[in-house]
Design an enzyme around this catalytic site. Structure first.
Site, PDB file in Angstrom:
ATOM      1  N   LYS A  18       0.840  -1.123   0.028  1.00  0.00           N
ATOM      2  CA  LYS A  18       0.009   0.059   0.034  1.00  0.00           C
ATOM      3  C   LYS A  18       1.025   1.299  -0.169  1.00  0.00           C
ATOM      4  O   LYS A  18       0.701   2.315  -0.775  1.00  0.00           O
ATOM      5  CB  LYS A  18      -0.930   0.060   1.151  1.00  0.00           C
ATOM      6  CG  LYS A  18      -1.848  -1.237   1.366  1.00  0.00           C
ATOM      7  CD  LYS A  18      -2.569  -1.261   2.633  1.00  0.00           C
ATOM      8  CE  LYS A  18      -2.226  -1.269   3.948  1.00  0.00           C
ATOM      9  NZ  LYS A  18      -1.475  -2.402   4.093  1.00  0.00           N
ATOM     10  N   ARG A 159      10.491  -2.288  11.734  1.00  0.00           N
ATOM     11  CA  ARG A 159       9.118  -1.334  12.383  1.00  0.00           C
ATOM     12  C   ARG A 159       8.943  -2.214  13.883  1.00  0.00           C
ATOM     13  O   ARG A 159       8.801  -3.221  13.791  1.00  0.00           O
ATOM     14  CB  ARG A 159       8.082  -1.234  11.587  1.00  0.00           C
ATOM     15  CG  ARG A 159       7.355   0.045  11.471  1.00  0.00           C
ATOM     16  CD  ARG A 159       6.347   0.173  10.369  1.00  0.00           C
ATOM     17  NE  ARG A 159       5.089  -0.581  10.910  1.00  0.00           N
ATOM     18  CZ  ARG A 159       4.151  -0.473   9.768  1.00  0.00           C
ATOM     19  NH1 ARG A 159       4.392   0.103   8.608  1.00  0.00           N
ATOM     20  NH2 ARG A 159       3.172  -1.025   9.963  1.00  0.00           N
TER      21      ARG A 159
HETATM   22  P1  AP5 Z   1       4.876  -1.746   2.147  1.00  0.00           P
HETATM   23  O1  AP5 Z   1       4.541  -0.709   0.950  1.00  0.00           O
HETATM   24  O2  AP5 Z   1       5.482  -0.990   3.272  1.00  0.00           O
HETATM   25  O3  AP5 Z   1       3.256  -2.249   2.451  1.00  0.00           O
HETATM   26  P2  AP5 Z   1       2.088  -1.684   3.339  1.00  0.00           P
HETATM   27  O4  AP5 Z   1       1.074  -2.508   2.764  1.00  0.00           O
HETATM   28  O5  AP5 Z   1       2.074  -0.319   3.212  1.00  0.00           O
HETATM   29  O6  AP5 Z   1       2.558  -2.345   4.880  1.00  0.00           O
HETATM   30  P3  AP5 Z   1       2.098  -2.043   6.053  1.00  0.00           P
HETATM   31  O7  AP5 Z   1       2.943  -2.908   6.996  1.00  0.00           O
HETATM   32  O8  AP5 Z   1       2.645  -0.634   6.613  1.00  0.00           O
HETATM   33  O9  AP5 Z   1       0.496  -1.967   6.258  1.00  0.00           O
HETATM   34  P4  AP5 Z   1      -0.008  -1.974   7.383  1.00  0.00           P
HETATM   35  O10 AP5 Z   1      -1.501  -1.994   7.128  1.00  0.00           O
HETATM   36  O11 AP5 Z   1      -0.005  -3.520   8.531  1.00  0.00           O
HETATM   37  O12 AP5 Z   1       0.480  -1.013   8.560  1.00  0.00           O
HETATM   38  P5  AP5 Z   1       0.006   0.631   8.725  1.00  0.00           P
HETATM   39  O13 AP5 Z   1       0.975   1.394   8.780  1.00  0.00           O
HETATM   40  O14 AP5 Z   1      -1.226   1.128   7.896  1.00  0.00           O
HETATM   41  O15 AP5 Z   1       5.579  -2.632   1.612  1.00  0.00           O
HETATM   42  C1  AP5 Z   1       6.058  -3.813   2.659  1.00  0.00           C
HETATM   43  C2  AP5 Z   1       7.419  -4.534   2.519  1.00  0.00           C
HETATM   44  O16 AP5 Z   1       7.406  -5.182   1.178  1.00  0.00           O
HETATM   45  C3  AP5 Z   1       8.473  -3.405   1.704  1.00  0.00           C
HETATM   46  O17 AP5 Z   1       9.573  -3.909   2.515  1.00  0.00           O
HETATM   47  C4  AP5 Z   1       8.577  -3.150   0.428  1.00  0.00           C
HETATM   48  O18 AP5 Z   1       9.591  -2.766  -0.268  1.00  0.00           O
HETATM   49  C5  AP5 Z   1       7.969  -4.499   0.207  1.00  0.00           C
HETATM   50  N1  AP5 Z   1       7.263  -4.887  -1.021  1.00  0.00           N
HETATM   51  C6  AP5 Z   1       6.176  -3.768  -1.387  1.00  0.00           C
HETATM   52  N2  AP5 Z   1       5.588  -4.401  -2.693  1.00  0.00           N
HETATM   53  C7  AP5 Z   1       6.282  -5.501  -3.003  1.00  0.00           C
HETATM   54  C8  AP5 Z   1       6.214  -6.194  -4.045  1.00  0.00           C
HETATM   55  N3  AP5 Z   1       5.391  -6.088  -5.111  1.00  0.00           N
HETATM   56  N4  AP5 Z   1       7.041  -7.332  -4.150  1.00  0.00           N
HETATM   57  C9  AP5 Z   1       8.166  -7.642  -3.225  1.00  0.00           C
HETATM   58  N5  AP5 Z   1       8.015  -6.875  -2.179  1.00  0.00           N
HETATM   59  C10 AP5 Z   1       7.148  -5.732  -1.926  1.00  0.00           C
HETATM   60  O19 AP5 Z   1      -0.772   0.341  10.286  1.00  0.00           O
HETATM   61  C11 AP5 Z   1       0.155   0.128  11.216  1.00  0.00           C
HETATM   62  C12 AP5 Z   1      -0.972   0.084  12.613  1.00  0.00           C
HETATM   63  O20 AP5 Z   1      -1.599   1.351  12.777  1.00  0.00           O
HETATM   64  C13 AP5 Z   1      -2.056  -0.961  12.546  1.00  0.00           C
HETATM   65  O21 AP5 Z   1      -1.778  -2.316  13.015  1.00  0.00           O
HETATM   66  C14 AP5 Z   1      -2.895  -0.275  13.608  1.00  0.00           C
HETATM   67  O22 AP5 Z   1      -2.679  -0.510  14.766  1.00  0.00           O
HETATM   68  C15 AP5 Z   1      -2.745   1.206  13.295  1.00  0.00           C
HETATM   69  N6  AP5 Z   1      -3.785   1.788  12.105  1.00  0.00           N
HETATM   70  C16 AP5 Z   1      -3.528   2.159  10.904  1.00  0.00           C
HETATM   71  N7  AP5 Z   1      -4.673   2.411  10.221  1.00  0.00           N
HETATM   72  C17 AP5 Z   1      -5.730   2.109  11.086  1.00  0.00           C
HETATM   73  C18 AP5 Z   1      -6.995   2.513  10.963  1.00  0.00           C
HETATM   74  N8  AP5 Z   1      -7.663   2.924   9.849  1.00  0.00           N
HETATM   75  N9  AP5 Z   1      -7.780   2.226  12.138  1.00  0.00           N
HETATM   76  C19 AP5 Z   1      -7.277   1.714  13.267  1.00  0.00           C
HETATM   77  N10 AP5 Z   1      -6.000   1.636  13.456  1.00  0.00           N
HETATM   78  C20 AP5 Z   1      -5.032   1.853  12.301  1.00  0.00           C
END
Ligand code: AP5
Length: 215
Positions: A18, A159
């Site tokens: 994402k 992270r």
């Molecule tokens: P990356 O692009 O970082 O993936 P991502 O989908 O953004 O992953 P996140 O771990 O950030 O998602 P998440 O939803 O768990 O965390 P968030 O910060 O939103 O890619 C991941 C890795 O893979 C990287 O190393 C990249 O280089 C690699 N990669 C990417 N594409 C690739 C491909 N095609 N092939 C190979 N490698 C690839 O949320 C964190 C926390 O915040 C949640 O757990 C929750 O506690 C809170 N939170 C966030 N939003 C909310 C909400 N709406 N409501 C309540 N709590 C929330």
């Protein structure tokens, strides 16, 4: 020049890409990326009142309660730089948040990036983030030019919620609560489905093609 307004969200399991794809779109369309996870992590880093209350939820991979998340995201999306469009990464992720978003934004597209649980685990083990500018790398799929260092010179780190227990919890929440948000947007006719199990470049191509943006 932007000919069309893009007020879009990106859904998907942890590590589906994402953030990675949101950055490509933001650069191409000259739009801000609003990451709910990043907004929440900033509160934790600032050690603000909200930050202290939400730290535990985040470290365990649980959803932060709506009373914090909704207002934080709304305040950010109402800033001037979002008036011509934005890319929201990670909000909404439950139906009640999607309905809340409907009260102040007319979304134009909802992208869902599909990736298997096995791939999520593989990717999170190799993810590293710059402690200075936040740029995301992967040791194997998107490695830094210099070992353990970002192009800005910052040190690369894991992270805090990329632990096996928190990853398990984040995946569980995705399947139990977030997947149905995609159905919500399917019913509205604005869902775009992307196969996330391809190289970063191929995913980017599919996203741009389906949005009819020239890459
Ligand atoms: P990356 O692009 O970082 O993936 P991502 O989908 O953004 O992953 P996140 O771990 O950030 O998602 P998440 O939803 O768990 O965390 P968030 O910060 O939103 O890619 C991941 C890795 O893979 C990287 O190393 C990249 O280089 C690699 N990669 C990417 N594409 C690739 C491909 N095609 N092939 C190979 N490698 C690839 O949320 C964190 C926390 O915040 C949640 O757990 C929750 O506690 C809170 N939170 C966030 N939003 C909310 C909400 N709406 N409501 C309540 N709590 C929330």
């Amino acid at each position: 020049m932007i000919e069309q307004k893009y007020k879009m969200i990106i859904l998907g399991p942890p590590a589906s890409g994402k953030g990675t794809q949101a950055e490509f779109l933001a650069k191409k369309l000259n739009l801000p990326t609003i990451s709910a996870g990043q907004l929440l992590r900033e509160e934790v880093d600032k050690d603000s009142e909200i930050g202290r209350e939400i730290k535990d939820y985040m470290e365990k991979g649980e959803l932060v309660p709506n009373r914090f998340t909704n207002e934080l995201v709304k305040a950010r999306l109402e800033k001037d730089d979002c008036s011509d469009g934005f890319i929201s990464d990670g909000f909404p992720r439950i139906r009640i948040q999607a309905k809340f978003l409907d009260t102040f934004v007319d979304l134009t597209q909802a992208i869902v990036i599909r990736v298997s649980d096995e791939e999520v685990e593989r990717r999170l083990a190799g993810r590293r983030i710059c402690s200075k500018c936040g740029k995301v790398y992967h040791l194997e799929f998107n490695p830094p030019l210099k070992e353990n260092a970002c192009e800005c010179g910052g040190k690369l780190e894991l992270r805090e919620d990329d632990t096996p227990q928190a990853i398990h919890q984040r995946l569980k929440i995705y399947h139990e609560e977030t997947e149905e948000v995609a159905d919500y947007y399917q019913e509205k006719g604005i869902l775009i489905e992307i196969n996330g199990e391809q190289s970063i470049e191929k995913v980017k191509k599919e996203v741009f093609n389906k949005l009819k943006i020239k890459s």
